[in-house]
Motif scaffolding. Structure first.
Motif, mmCIF file in Angstrom:
data_model
loop_
_atom_site.group_PDB
_atom_site.id
_atom_site.type_symbol
_atom_site.label_atom_id
_atom_site.label_comp_id
_atom_site.label_asym_id
_atom_site.label_seq_id
_atom_site.Cartn_x
_atom_site.Cartn_y
_atom_site.Cartn_z
ATOM 1 N N MET A 73 0.856 -1.176 0.000
ATOM 2 C CA MET A 73 0.000 0.000 0.000
ATOM 3 C C MET A 73 0.895 1.229 0.000
ATOM 4 N N VAL A 74 0.663 2.104 -0.948
ATOM 5 C CA VAL A 74 1.475 3.304 -1.104
ATOM 6 C C VAL A 74 0.613 4.505 -0.751
ATOM 7 N N ALA A 75 1.116 5.362 0.100
ATOM 8 C CA ALA A 75 0.343 6.522 0.545
ATOM 9 C C ALA A 75 1.238 7.741 0.658
ATOM 10 N N SER A 76 0.616 8.880 0.828
ATOM 11 C CA SER A 76 1.377 10.117 0.995
ATOM 12 C C SER A 76 2.107 10.101 2.339
ATOM 13 N N GLN A 77 3.058 10.981 2.471
ATOM 14 C CA GLN A 77 3.938 11.042 3.645
ATOM 15 C C GLN A 77 3.166 11.224 4.962
ATOM 16 N N ASP A 78 2.030 11.881 4.922
ATOM 17 C CA ASP A 78 1.298 12.194 6.151
ATOM 18 C C ASP A 78 0.239 11.136 6.533
ATOM 19 N N VAL A 79 0.316 9.956 5.941
ATOM 20 C CA VAL A 79 -0.653 8.901 6.213
ATOM 21 C C VAL A 79 -0.535 8.400 7.653
ATOM 22 N N ASN A 80 -1.633 7.927 8.184
ATOM 23 C CA ASN A 80 -1.627 7.253 9.475
ATOM 24 C C ASN A 80 -1.289 5.788 9.199
ATOM 25 N N VAL A 81 -0.054 5.402 9.447
ATOM 26 C CA VAL A 81 0.423 4.052 9.130
ATOM 27 C C VAL A 81 -0.364 2.997 9.897
ATOM 28 N N GLY A 82 -0.787 3.316 11.100
ATOM 29 C CA GLY A 82 -1.581 2.383 11.885
ATOM 30 C C GLY A 82 -2.880 2.008 11.192
ATOM 31 N N VAL A 83 -3.485 2.962 10.509
ATOM 32 C CA VAL A 83 -4.716 2.681 9.776
ATOM 33 C C VAL A 83 -4.431 1.726 8.621
ATOM 34 N N LEU A 84 -3.325 1.949 7.897
ATOM 35 C CA LEU A 84 -2.971 1.040 6.798
ATOM 36 C C LEU A 84 -2.722 -0.367 7.327
ATOM 37 N N LEU A 85 -1.989 -0.485 8.425
ATOM 38 C CA LEU A 85 -1.722 -1.801 8.999
ATOM 39 C C LEU A 85 -3.011 -2.468 9.476
ATOM 40 N N ALA A 86 -3.950 -1.677 9.965
ATOM 41 C CA ALA A 86 -5.232 -2.224 10.415
ATOM 42 C C ALA A 86 -6.071 -2.746 9.249
ATOM 43 N N LEU A 87 -5.814 -2.271 8.030
ATOM 44 C CA LEU A 87 -6.534 -2.742 6.847
ATOM 45 C C LEU A 87 -6.070 -4.123 6.379
ATOM 46 N N VAL A 88 -4.874 -4.522 6.761
ATOM 47 C CA VAL A 88 -4.276 -5.758 6.243
ATOM 48 C C VAL A 88 -5.143 -6.995 6.471
ATOM 49 N N PRO A 89 -5.669 -7.251 7.679
ATOM 50 C CA PRO A 89 -6.483 -8.460 7.846
ATOM 51 C C PRO A 89 -7.707 -8.492 6.921
ATOM 52 N N ASP A 90 -8.393 -7.369 6.762
ATOM 53 C CA ASP A 90 -9.563 -7.328 5.892
ATOM 54 C C ASP A 90 -9.164 -7.538 4.429
ATOM 55 N N LEU A 91 -8.106 -6.873 3.995
ATOM 56 C CA LEU A 91 -7.645 -7.051 2.619
ATOM 57 C C LEU A 91 -7.164 -8.477 2.383
ATOM 58 N N SER A 92 -6.519 -9.054 3.378
ATOM 59 C CA SER A 92 -6.062 -10.441 3.269
ATOM 60 C C SER A 92 -7.240 -11.379 3.059
ATOM 61 N N THR A 93 -8.308 -11.174 3.803
ATOM 62 C CA THR A 93 -9.507 -11.995 3.653
ATOM 63 C C THR A 93 -10.098 -11.830 2.256
#
Length: 113
Positions: A73-93
């Protein structure tokens, strides 16, 4: 979020989506590098690498292992990385059928050698 890339262990994109007008080159996500790093770290005996976060001047890349695939997942510099990491289980499913297909292709190509 600028782009989501699903690639194989060699960094070859299997599927990707990129925000229109995004100036991020999707090929620069470094998926193959992630797999090399994960492989080397696993040899150290400290456990498997589940994810990495790479921070660059203009963007952040989060890599997640979905054996045998890599989700980036590629995002701008000001992204909340915790939110991206929290998306991983749902995207994995949601990518489970793609992962199983890739694993089947990997198994059949390995047995043909």
């Amino acid at each position: 979020l600028q782009a989501i890339i699903v690639s194989d262990k060699d960094g070859v994109p299997v599927m990707q989506a990129q925000r229109e007008g995004s100036d991020f080159p999707a090929y620069a996500s470094g998926d193959a590098v992630f797999n090399n790093i994960a492989d080397q770290v696993s040899r150290m005996g400290i456990g498997a690498v589940n994810s990495t976060v790479c921070q660059f001047d203009q963007f952040v890349v989060v890599h997640a292992a979905l054996d045998p695939l890599v989700l980036s997942m590629v995002a701008s510099q000001d992204v909340n990385v915790g939110v991206l990491l929290a998306l991983v289980p749902d995207l994995s499913t949601r990518l489970e059928s793609v992962r199983k297909s890739a694993k089947g292709v990997q198994s059949s190509s390995g047995s043909a050698r």
